[in-house]
Design a protein around this motif. Structure first.
Motif, short mmCIF file in Angstrom:
data_model
loop_
_atom_site.label_atom_id
_atom_site.label_comp_id
_atom_site.label_asym_id
_atom_site.label_seq_id
_atom_site.Cartn_x
_atom_site.Cartn_y
_atom_site.Cartn_z
N ILE A 236 97.45 11.72 75.30
CA ILE A 236 96.51 10.60 75.34
C ILE A 236 97.00 9.59 76.36
CG2 ILE A 236 95.53 8.66 74.06
CD1 ILE A 236 96.71 11.64 72.08
N GLU A 237 96.08 9.18 77.24
CA GLU A 237 96.42 8.23 78.31
C GLU A 237 95.56 6.98 78.19
OE1 GLU A 237 97.31 9.18 82.77
OE2 GLU A 237 95.16 8.76 82.65
N ILE A 238 96.22 5.83 77.99
CA ILE A 238 95.52 4.54 77.96
C ILE A 238 95.33 4.07 79.40
CG2 ILE A 238 95.57 2.18 77.10
CD1 ILE A 238 97.73 3.18 75.07
N LYS A 239 94.10 3.87 79.78
CA LYS A 239 93.83 3.43 81.16
C LYS A 239 93.84 1.91 81.21
CE LYS A 239 90.26 3.42 84.73
NZ LYS A 239 88.88 3.80 85.05
N LEU A 240 94.87 1.35 81.84
CA LEU A 240 94.94 -0.10 82.04
C LEU A 240 94.22 -0.51 83.31
CD1 LEU A 240 98.69 -0.81 81.10
CD2 LEU A 240 96.67 -0.81 79.62
N SER A 241 94.36 0.30 84.35
CA SER A 241 93.68 0.03 85.62
C SER A 241 93.74 1.28 86.46
CB SER A 241 94.33 -1.15 86.36
OG SER A 241 95.69 -0.88 86.64
N GLN A 242 92.91 1.34 87.50
CA GLN A 242 92.93 2.46 88.43
C GLN A 242 93.05 1.94 89.86
OE1 GLN A 242 88.53 3.61 87.64
NE2 GLN A 242 88.97 4.44 89.67
N GLY A 243 93.60 2.78 90.72
CA GLY A 243 93.94 2.34 92.06
C GLY A 243 92.79 1.85 92.90
N ALA A 244 91.63 2.50 92.82
CA ALA A 244 90.54 2.15 93.73
C ALA A 244 89.88 0.82 93.40
CB ALA A 244 89.49 3.27 93.73
N GLY A 337 98.02 4.73 92.87
CA GLY A 337 98.10 3.92 94.07
C GLY A 337 96.76 3.33 94.46
N SER A 338 96.78 2.25 95.20
CA SER A 338 95.53 1.61 95.62
C SER A 338 94.75 2.49 96.60
CB SER A 338 95.83 0.26 96.29
OG SER A 338 96.67 0.42 97.42
N ALA A 350 88.62 -1.63 97.13
CA ALA A 350 89.11 -0.37 97.68
C ALA A 350 90.12 -0.60 98.79
CB ALA A 350 87.93 0.46 98.19
N ASP A 351 89.94 -1.65 99.58
CA ASP A 351 90.79 -1.87 100.74
C ASP A 351 91.96 -2.80 100.49
OD1 ASP A 351 89.07 -0.27 102.17
OD2 ASP A 351 87.96 -1.93 103.07
N HIS A 352 91.82 -3.74 99.56
CA HIS A 352 92.82 -4.82 99.51
C HIS A 352 93.25 -5.23 98.10
CE1 HIS A 352 92.22 -5.34 103.80
NE2 HIS A 352 90.92 -5.46 103.60
N LYS A 353 93.07 -4.37 97.10
CA LYS A 353 93.51 -4.72 95.75
C LYS A 353 94.54 -3.70 95.26
CE LYS A 353 91.50 -8.39 93.81
NZ LYS A 353 92.20 -9.42 93.04
N GLY A 354 95.61 -4.20 94.68
CA GLY A 354 96.58 -3.32 94.06
C GLY A 354 97.64 -2.82 95.02
N ALA A 355 98.75 -2.36 94.43
CA ALA A 355 99.87 -1.85 95.23
C ALA A 355 99.64 -0.39 95.59
CB ALA A 355 101.17 -1.98 94.44
N GLY A 360 104.28 1.00 94.21
CA GLY A 360 104.12 0.96 92.76
C GLY A 360 105.07 1.90 92.04
N LEU A 361 105.18 3.13 92.54
CA LEU A 361 106.06 4.11 91.92
C LEU A 361 107.51 3.66 91.96
CD1 LEU A 361 106.70 6.91 90.73
CD2 LEU A 361 106.66 7.82 93.07
N MET A 362 107.96 3.16 93.10
CA MET A 362 109.36 2.74 93.22
C MET A 362 109.66 1.56 92.31
SD MET A 362 110.48 3.30 97.20
CE MET A 362 109.32 2.13 97.85
N LEU A 363 108.71 0.63 92.16
CA LEU A 363 108.95 -0.52 91.30
C LEU A 363 109.09 -0.09 89.84
CD1 LEU A 363 109.12 -3.66 91.22
CD2 LEU A 363 106.69 -3.64 90.62
N VAL A 364 108.18 0.78 89.38
CA VAL A 364 108.24 1.25 88.00
C VAL A 364 109.50 2.07 87.77
CG1 VAL A 364 107.10 2.67 86.26
CG2 VAL A 364 105.73 1.17 87.73
N HIS A 365 109.81 2.97 88.68
CA HIS A 365 111.01 3.80 88.55
C HIS A 365 112.27 2.93 88.51
CE1 HIS A 365 113.88 7.06 89.29
NE2 HIS A 365 114.35 6.36 90.31
#
Length: 530
Positions: A236-244, A337-338, A350-355, A360-365
């Motif tokens: 089960i995956e809780i969707k908090l946000s998506q990249g696009a 990823g964004s 799509a162009d300018h929101k989110g990491a 993003g991966l390196m920060l979480v890791h």
């Protein structure tokens, strides 16, 4: 001169009528065409909605014609093999070849300039390893998980029924069944088309709680437990946000809510379907952790995680601190990823929101390593991944597994027409029009989905073995090399900053992001501490 085409059309009418006296057929054709052009031109001059057409009657319409076909003209005749808009011809061709089981070799050497700044490569070994044909897998499930899932390191990312056609969903799930990998449902929940072939499912739950909601759109524990008990649901995956489009809700207009969509989502037929921007089941990091535990308990101990595109660093840090404080950890985290895709997103999002995925991966890791939580949580990377090298790069930067969405769409036959939001997808992948999606033959396309997965993992195995490793998880930042200027290339280990195990527990991390934002995160709220 602006009105010359209109003048010519008007003058051609009497010429055609005179010609008709000697050659009736051709005279009639000339007169008819001239009259039609004259009528169009006179309408252009009289209308008030388009200044271009009013100033350039008839001719201005050619501009709109060329604009309409511009994407096709560019894609087929003008763009280079490596120009990513959003996926290059080389990337699309790679998927098409692998999905059809064709050779993926390249004659005469690379087409890339290996001296370009930003060029990347994976170092090979002087002692490569011969690996068996068994596919690479990883175990999803931490210490609190009673039913861990042994899954492939490459799976299908979330794409909802409604965004994709019934035949596309069936083909993806049947391909997953054939290939032995997982199919993420998307937040539109589990439809009859997901269930038909029995492929492993990752049930994604978004802010609309589709498939497990009350009549007023809130989370329903009983409905969740009933669906989660299905053996086909593996995680089960809780969707908090998506990249696009992170932080953006959505609406499916009532006329598009068909009987099958309404049944899958648990919503009324023909009524607008709204996905809120935020969840109602939790509003703080501590409540998110409690929700994770609730879902794990209700599912009988299945792996539960969440998907997010990294935004404010202190919000992610607050979640990490809440894990440490409560002892409740997700079994996996999907970092989107964004650069990820969607059927429709505002251009600004799509162009300018989110990491982007890499950051993003390196920060979480780094965060999980710094808190000594990394061994218990699997990280899944998602966002514009296509080739085995893309996967190797993500493994080197900290991922345990990867999800692909648009790559599997290409395997279904997607030609990147970028008409996903129109309902007029030419290949039947992203449409609910039966006349279009019935052209997508499930048996053939499911084989291509399985082929793409299998052949990509074969290429991944070759990449792993040639580096002297036995599993993708053994890739480290030392294996990935990046050219940073014309004279210098560095490994990702030296190009980026990496935390040591447990470094955050002493509150002495020197990484700039942690030094600046770590103490601004609080477990009782997503808000930044002033």
């Amino acid at each position: 001169m602006r009105y010359l085409p209109l003048i010519v059309a008007l003058l051609t009418i009497p010429v055609g009528m005179i010609l008709a006296a000697w050659v009736p057929f051709w005279g009639g054709v000339v007169t008819g065409l001239a009259a039609l052009m004259a009528a169009v031109g006179l309408y252009d001059v009289g209308q008030t909605t388009s200044a271009v057409r009013r100033n350039y009657p008839i001719v201005a319409r050619l501009r709109f014609l060329f604009e309409h076909f511009r994407p096709e003209i560019r894609q087929y005749f003008l763009e280079s093999d490596h120009e990513e808009t959003p996926f290059s011809r080389e990337q699309r061709s790679l998927v098409y070849r692998r999905s059809k089981g064709m050779e993926g070799v390249r004659p005469f050497g690379t087409l890339r300039n290996v001296n370009d700044i930003g060029h990347e490569w994976i170092n090979h070994s002087m002692a490569p390893v011969h690996l068996p044909d068994a596919p690479f897998t990883t175990t999803f499930g931490g210490p609190d998980c009673k039913k861990p899932y042994e899954g492939s390191v490459l799976n299908i990312s979330g794409m909802s029924y409604g965004a994709l056609s019934p035949n596309a969903i069936e083909a993806l799930n049947k391909g997953a069944k054939i290939g032995g990998f997982a199919h993420t449902t998307g937040e539109g929940s589990i439809s009859v088309f997901h269930r038909k072939h029995g492929g492993d499912l990752v049930w994604q739950i978004g802010s609309g709680y589709f498939g497990c909601r009350t009549s007023d759109g809130r989370f329903d524990p009983e409905k969740f437990a009933e669906t989660a008990a299905d053996d086909q649901v593996k995680m089960i995956e809780i969707k908090l946000s998506q990249g696009a489009k992170p932080g953006h809700g959505g609406i499916l207009p009532g006329p598009k809510v068909t009987k099958d969509i309404a049944e899958a989502r648990g919503i009324p037929l023909g009524v607008d379907c709204i996905s809120p921007e935020a969840h109602s089941a939790f509003s703080t990091p501590l409540e998110l952790c409690a929700f994770i535990k609730q879902l794990r308990d209700l599912s009988g101990g299945k792996p539960v995680g969440f998907k997010m595109c990294v935004g404010h660093p202190w919000e992610w840090f607050a979640i990490a601190k809440a894990m440490l404080e409560t002892g409740i950890k997700p079994d996996f985290i999907t970092i989107d990823g964004s650069e990820g895709g969607t059927g429709a997103a505002p251009a600004e999002f799509a162009d300018h929101k989110g990491a982007p995925l890499r950051e993003g991966l390196m920060l979480v890791h780094n965060t999980l390593v710094g808190l000594d939580l990394r061994d218990d949580i699997r990280l899944i990377a998602s966002g514009k991944l296509i080739s085995a090298f893309d996967l190797c790069r993500m493994f080197a930067l900290g991922a345990d597994a990867c999800n692909i969405a648009r790559g599997f769409m290409f395997a279904l036959g997607c030609i990147q027409a970028q008409a996903c939001h129109t309902g007029k997808c030419p290949t039947g992948v992203t449409t609910q029009d039966p006349g279009r999606y019935k052209a997508l033959e499930i048996g053939n396309k499911s084989d291509r989905v399985a082929n793409f997965h299998r052949n990509t993992l074969i290429a991944l195995k070759e990449g792993v073995s040639s580096s002297g490793l036995t599993h993708p998880s053994q890739f480290t930042p030392h294996h990935l090399v990046i050219r940073i200027n014309s004279r210098e290339a560095r490994s990702a280990a030296s190009q980026y900053l990496w935390l040591e195990k447990g470094e955050l527990l002493s509150n002495e991390a020197m990484h700039p992001a942690f030094a600046k934002y770590w103490n601004r995160a609080q477990t009782g709220s997503f808000a930044e501490v002033a």
